[in-house]
Motif scaffolding. Structure first.
Motif, PDB file in Angstrom:
ATOM      1  N   VAL A 183      23.274  65.468  90.031  1.00  0.00           N
ATOM      2  CA  VAL A 183      23.193  64.400  91.033  1.00  0.00           C
ATOM      3  C   VAL A 183      24.413  64.452  91.933  1.00  0.00           C
ATOM      4  N   ARG A 184      24.160  64.595  93.232  1.00  0.00           N
ATOM      5  CA  ARG A 184      25.225  64.545  94.232  1.00  0.00           C
ATOM      6  C   ARG A 184      24.910  63.420  95.203  1.00  0.00           C
ATOM      7  N   THR A 185      25.932  62.732  95.647  1.00  0.00           N
ATOM      8  CA  THR A 185      25.718  61.592  96.533  1.00  0.00           C
ATOM      9  C   THR A 185      26.462  61.799  97.841  1.00  0.00           C
ATOM     10  N   ARG A 186      25.906  61.223  98.909  1.00  0.00           N
ATOM     11  CA  ARG A 186      26.558  61.240 100.226  1.00  0.00           C
ATOM     12  C   ARG A 186      27.101  59.848 100.501  1.00  0.00           C
ATOM     13  N   ILE A 187      28.307  59.781 101.044  1.00  0.00           N
ATOM     14  CA  ILE A 187      28.984  58.502 101.242  1.00  0.00           C
ATOM     15  C   ILE A 187      29.439  58.379 102.681  1.00  0.00           C
ATOM     16  N   GLY A 188      29.163  57.219 103.290  1.00  0.00           N
ATOM     17  CA  GLY A 188      29.648  56.907 104.622  1.00  0.00           C
ATOM     18  C   GLY A 188      30.485  55.641 104.589  1.00  0.00           C
ATOM     19  N   ILE A 189      31.646  55.657 105.279  1.00  0.00           N
ATOM     20  CA  ILE A 189      32.598  54.548 105.212  1.00  0.00           C
ATOM     21  C   ILE A 189      33.028  54.180 106.624  1.00  0.00           C
ATOM     22  N   GLU A 214      26.888  57.486 107.030  1.00  0.00           N
ATOM     23  CA  GLU A 214      26.428  58.084 105.765  1.00  0.00           C
ATOM     24  C   GLU A 214      25.341  59.116 106.041  1.00  0.00           C
ATOM     25  N   GLN A 215      24.461  58.819 106.974  1.00  0.00           N
ATOM     26  CA  GLN A 215      23.381  59.755 107.303  1.00  0.00           C
ATOM     27  C   GLN A 215      23.899  61.009 108.016  1.00  0.00           C
ATOM     28  N   LEU A 216      25.077  60.889 108.663  1.00  0.00           N
ATOM     29  CA  LEU A 216      25.634  62.042 109.367  1.00  0.00           C
ATOM     30  C   LEU A 216      26.105  63.141 108.412  1.00  0.00           C
ATOM     31  N   SER A 219      28.510  67.545 104.732  1.00  0.00           N
ATOM     32  CA  SER A 219      29.645  66.984 104.003  1.00  0.00           C
ATOM     33  C   SER A 219      29.154  66.025 102.906  1.00  0.00           C
ATOM     34  N   SER A 220      30.119  65.547 102.101  1.00  0.00           N
ATOM     35  CA  SER A 220      29.803  64.567 101.044  1.00  0.00           C
ATOM     36  C   SER A 220      30.352  63.180 101.367  1.00  0.00           C
ATOM     37  N   ILE A 221      31.518  63.133 102.016  1.00  0.00           N
ATOM     38  CA  ILE A 221      32.142  61.849 102.359  1.00  0.00           C
ATOM     39  C   ILE A 221      32.575  61.895 103.813  1.00  0.00           C
ATOM     40  N   LEU A 222      32.074  60.954 104.587  1.00  0.00           N
ATOM     41  CA  LEU A 222      32.488  60.794 105.977  1.00  0.00           C
ATOM     42  C   LEU A 222      33.057  59.400 106.173  1.00  0.00           C
ATOM     43  N   ALA A 223      34.127  59.326 106.971  1.00  0.00           N
ATOM     44  CA  ALA A 223      34.733  58.033 107.278  1.00  0.00           C
ATOM     45  C   ALA A 223      35.054  57.985 108.755  1.00  0.00           C
ATOM     46  N   THR A 224      34.991  56.803 109.324  1.00  0.00           N
ATOM     47  CA  THR A 224      35.294  56.655 110.742  1.00  0.00           C
ATOM     48  C   THR A 224      36.804  56.614 110.951  1.00  0.00           C
ATOM     49  N   GLU A 225      37.199  56.759 112.226  1.00  0.00           N
ATOM     50  CA  GLU A 225      38.619  56.763 112.545  1.00  0.00           C
ATOM     51  C   GLU A 225      39.269  55.425 112.210  1.00  0.00           C
TER      52      GLU A 225
END
Length: 475
Positions: free
Chosen positions: A387-393, A425-427, A433-439
Motif C-alpha cells: 500500500v502506497r499513499t499520495r499526500i497533498g498539503i 494531492e491529485q497532482l 511523486s508521493s508528497i506534494l506541498a504548496t509554497e
C-alpha cells in the motif's frame, strides 16, 4: 450490649452497697427483659431482612423498614428497658428487697436515674444499630448491588440527641443526688454516678463515632478518587439522612460524569475528540460548535491504485486492508496533533491547528506525512499488497463550521485552502511523486525539510497558479 452494661453496673452496685445477694435477682430480671425481650423483638424487626437475603422479598419492599431499623430498635429498647428499670427502682418501696438491706432512693433521685439510664440505653441502641446498619448496607451493596433510596431521617437530630445526652446526663444525675442526699450517702451516690457517667460517655462516644463518621469518611474517599479521575468508584448508601442523600447524589454525579466521558470518547471515535469536547462544553448550541476562523494546514491522502485493488480483491479483504491502513496512518496524525476530519473510502482529510491548536502546524503536517510513508512501508498488508499513499498539503485561512440540519450535523473546514490541498494531492499523479506541498506550507514550516521546487502549477478550481514542492525523505 445493654444487657452486658446492665450486668456490669448491677455488679458494681451490689459491690459498693455490700449486698451480693441482690445481684442474682437483678440479673434475672435484666435477662428476662434485655435478653428474651430484645431477642424476640429483634427477630420480628429483622425478619424481612432475612427473607430478602433468602430471595423471598424484593429490596424495595424491605427498604422502608431497613431505613427505620435504628429508630425501631431504639423504640423497642425504650419499651423493654423502661419497665424493667421502673420495676427495679420501685421494688424497694414495695417491700421487695430479696432479703437485702437496700436503701430507698428519693423520688427525685429515682426520676433522674430512670430518665438518664433509659435515655442512655435508648441512645446507645440507636447508634449501635446504626453502625450495624452501615455494615449491612455495605454488604447488600457489595453482594446485591442495591442501595437505600429513601431518606426520611435528619442528621441534625442524630447529632442533637447525642450532644444533649452527653452534655446533660451526668449533670442530671448529680443534681438528683445533691437534691436528695447529704453526708456519706451523697458522696457514695455521687461517686457511683460520676463513674457510671464517664464510662457511659466513653461507650456512647465510640458508637456515635462509628455510626456517624463512617459514611462521611467513605464520601470523602469517593470524592478524592473522582478528583484523581477514577469514575468507576461507587459508594454504599448506609443512612437515611442528609449524608445518605449526599452519598446517593454522589453516585448519580459519578454516573453522569462517566456517561459524559463515554459520550466524549465515543464522539471522538466518530468525529474528533476536540470537537466532541466543544459540543459537550457548550450544550446550549444544540450540538453545534461555534464557527472559528484560523490559519491551518490541510492534508489529503489517497491510496495509489485503490480502484484496481478493489476490483481484484473481495470486499472483506478490501475492508481489512483499509482498516489496517487507517490504523497505521491515523495514529501518526494524532501524534503530531493533527485532527482527522473525514474518511471517505480510501481518502482521508486531516487538519493541523484547527480545531486542535498547534503552533507549528505546517512543520507538524510535513513531519507527519514523512512518518506516514515510513510507517506504511514497514507495515505488512494481507494478500501480498503493497500500500502506497499520495499526500497533498496546503496552508491557508479556513473556517471551522457545523453544517447540517436539526437531525443531522457534521463539523468540517471550509475555504479555498481546503480545495487547493485536495487538488494538490491529485497532482501527485502528474509529477509521479508521493508528497506534494504548496509554497505557503513550505515557507511556514521553515528549514529542516528536503523540498524540491516543481514550479507554478495550474490548480483546477483556483484562480492563478500554485507553486508546489515535492517533499523528499531526509538524507
Amino acid at each position: 450490649m445493654p444487657f452486658a452494661i446492665d450486668l456490669a453496673s448491677s455488679t458494681v452496685y451490689a459491690f459498693i452497697n455490700s449486698q451480693p445477694g441482690i445481684l442474682l435477682p437483678m440479673v434475672a430480671v435484666s435477662a428476662a427483659f434485655l435478653v428474651a425481650g430484645v431477642a424476640s423483638g429483634a427477630w420480628l424487626l429483622f425478619r424481612p431482612v432475612r427473607r430478602f437475603m433468602a430471595g423471598n422479598r424484593s429490596f424495595s419492599s424491605i427498604e422502608p423498614g431497613l431505613a427505620r431499623l435504628p429508630r425501631s430498635s431504639a423504640a423497642l429498647m425504650a419499651a423493654l428497658y423502661g419497665p424493667m428499670l421502673a420495676l427495679r427502682l420501685l421494688s424497694p418501696r414495695l417491700g421487695v428487697t430479696f432479703g437485702a438491706n437496700v436503701e430507698i432512693n428519693t423520688w427525685i433521685d429515682t426520676a433522674a436515674t430512670f430518665f438518664v439510664l433509659t435515655a442512655f440505653n435508648v441512645v446507645l441502641t440507636y447508634f449501635v444499630v446504626s453502625a450495624y446498619l452501615d455494615s449491612l448496607c455495605r454488604y447488600f451493596f457489595r453482594t446485591r448491588g442495591v442501595n437505600l433510596s429513601t431518606f426520611p431521617g435528619a442528621f441534625r437530630y442524630k447529632i442533637g440527641v447525642a450532644i444533649l445526652f452527653v452534655s446533660f446526663a451526668a449533670m442530671i444525675l448529680l443534681a438528683g443526688d445533691i437534691a436528695s442526699y447529704s453526708g456519706d450517702r451523697l458522696v457514695r451516690e455521687a461517686t457511683m454516678d460520676v463513674t457510671a457517667s464517664v464510662a457511659g460517655v466513653a461507650i456512647i462516644y465510640y458508637w456515635i463515632a462509628q455510626a456517624l463518621t463512617a459514611p462521611i469518611t467513605r464520601l470523602d474517599y469517593g470524592m478524592r478518587h473522582v478528583a484523581e479521575g477514577d469514575l468507576a468508584v461507587r459508594l454504599p448508601v448506609t443512612s437515611d439522612d442528609e449524608v445518605g442523600r449526599a452519598t446517593s447524589g454522589f453516585n448519580q454525579m459519578v454516573e453522569g460524569l462517566a456517561e459524559r466521558r463515554y459520550l466524549r470518547d465515543t464522539f471522538g471515535k466518530y468525529v474528533n475528540e476536540s470537537v466532541a469536547a466543544a459540543i459537550l462544553a457548550d450544550q446550549e448550541r444544540g450540538g453545534r460548535v461555534a464557527d472559528t476562523l484560523a490559519e491551518a494546514t490541510l492534508m489529503f491522502t489517497d491510496i495509489e491504485g485503490f480502484t484496481a485493488l478493489s476490483e481484484r480483491l473481495a470486499p472483506p479483504e478490501v475492508a481489512h486492508i483499509l482498516n489496517l491502513y487507517y490504523a497505521t496512518v491515523v495514529p501518526v496524525i494524532h501524534r503530531h496533533r493533527g485532527v482527522v476530519n473525514s474518511c471517505i473510502g480510501d481518502g482521508l482529510f486531516a487538519s493541523f491547528n484547527l480545531p486542535l491548536p498547534e503552533k507549528d502546524h505546517a512543520a507538524a503536517a510535513l513531519q507527519a506525512s514523512l512518518e506516514i510513508q515510513r510507517a506504511l512501508a514497514a507495515t505488512a498488508f494481507p494478500a501480498g499488497v503493497a500500500v502506497r499513499t499520495r499526500i497533498g498539503i496546503n496552508t491557508g485561512p479556513v473556517v471551522g463550521v457545523t453544517i447540517g440540519t436539526a437531525d443531522w450535523l457534521s463539523y468540517t473546514l471550509l475555504g479555498d485552502a481546503v480545495n487547493v490541498a485536495s487538488r494538490v494531492e491529485q497532482l501527485n499523479k502528474q509529477f509521479g511523486s508521493s508528497i506534494l506541498a504548496t509554497e505557503s506550507t513550505v515557507c511556514a514550516a521553515g528549514s529542516g525539510f528536503r523540498c524540491t521546487r516543481l514550479g507554478p502549477t495550474d490548480v483546477r478550481g483556483h484562480q492563478g497558479n500554485v507553486v508546489v514542492y515535492r517533499l523528499d525523505p531526509p538524507a
